[in-house]
Design an enzyme around this catalytic site. Structure first.
Site, PDB file in Angstrom:
ATOM      1  N   HIS A 164       0.831  -1.201   0.000  1.00  0.00           N
ATOM      2  CA  HIS A 164       0.000   0.000   0.000  1.00  0.00           C
ATOM      3  C   HIS A 164       0.871   1.259   0.000  1.00  0.00           C
ATOM      4  CE1 HIS A 164      -3.256  -2.751   1.134  1.00  0.00           C
ATOM      5  NE2 HIS A 164      -4.087  -1.778   0.812  1.00  0.00           N
ATOM      6  N   LYS A 168      -0.929   4.918   4.544  1.00  0.00           N
ATOM      7  CA  LYS A 168      -1.847   3.991   5.202  1.00  0.00           C
ATOM      8  C   LYS A 168      -1.378   3.781   6.637  1.00  0.00           C
ATOM      9  CE  LYS A 168      -4.000  -0.547   4.772  1.00  0.00           C
ATOM     10  NZ  LYS A 168      -5.340   0.019   5.084  1.00  0.00           N
TER      11      LYS A 168
END
Length: 275
Positions: A164, A168
């Site tokens: 990601h 995040k």
């Protein structure tokens, strides 16, 4: 617009990357109407939510007052929905507050503990108010998880890699945890030890989810959301992978969830539950 009353929606986290996509999608849906946009970033307070999202003005200013918007939603003819893409630190309280007002949460924020999800499930059932917690709104990811469950019947060794963007906040991702949970409970313990392993650096072998499934997390700028499920057996490797190139891929799932949550009287977890 449809003949029946449109579903009123409040978007929490409206100025975030996912929130902006939700604003665009909701503003284009004939059976859904945006009535509130909430964000804590002072840079965007007072600005038109549509303009911040990069679409036509929607005449809804971004404010930092969730409860006021939930009260506004209770005055609509149709029961309202709160779409939440905020932060793991606040999501539990956001969901409980929405349910307390009779507003149905559709949640994409991850990071809730199993105990919190259990508590929210009991709370929503007592209130007879639908709630959807969906770690990943991509239909492609739901199909990957289905394939992983099927493959897990034939492979004893599996590891998950999730990648990601570096903004995040939680790791592993809720999607990776959910994938492991769906493969668990088959009566087997994955990855039986072949040797006595030694980690020279703590965490080198990743985290361990249910039934000894290992999850590895990568965080880098330039990524959006990606996941691999890698199965191994003598003489073969079987890899399932899903890549996100644009956040618009989540919007069909978000709109489906908004429509489905109005039919529920309790909490469901996972997009596959409403497909």
């Amino acid at each position: 617009m449809s003949d029946s009353n449109p579903i009123p929606v409040v978007v929490n986290g409206a100025a975030g990357k996912m929130g902006r996509e939700v604003i665009k999608a909701v503003s284009q849906a004939e059976d859904i109407t945006l009535i509130g946009a909430i964000d804590t970033n002072p840079k965007y307070l007072g600005l038109d939510a549509g303009e911040v999202a990069g679409c036509e003005p929607v005449e809804i200013p971004i404010v930092n007052d969730l409860q006021a918007n939930l009260v506004l939603a209770t005055q609509e003819k149709t029961q309202g929905v709160m779409v939440d893409f905020t932060h793991p630190d606040t999501i539990y309280d956001n969901i409980r507050t929405a349910i307390a007002y009779g507003i149905r949460p559709v949640v994409g924020t991850t990071g809730l503990s199993p105990e919190q999800i259990k508590d929210l499930s009991e709370f929503s059932e007592k209130a007879s108010t639908g709630c959807l917690i969906i770690p990943n709104f991509s239909i492609g990811m739901a199909l990957l998880q289905q394939a992983a469950v099927q493959a897990s019947q034939y492979f004893d060794h599996v590891e998950i890699i999730e990648l990601h963007h570096n903004q995040k906040a939680d790791a592993p991702s809720g999607t990776a945890i959910q994938t492991a949970q769906r493969m668990a409970g088959t009566g087997k313990t994955y990855n039986p030890a072949m040797v006595e392993e030694t980690e020279k650096l703590k965490g080198a072998r990743g985290s361990i989810a249910e039934d000894n499934i290992r999850i590895h997390s990568v965080r880098l700028p330039g990524l959006i959301a990606h996941q691999e499920v890698i199965f191994g057996a003598p003489g073969q490797i079987y890899t399932l992978r899903h890549d996100t190139s644009d956040r618009s891929c989540y919007m069909p799932g978000v709109l489906l969830a908004i429509r489905k949550v109005t039919q529920l009287k309790g909490l469901l977890y996972g997009l596959e539950k409403i497909l």
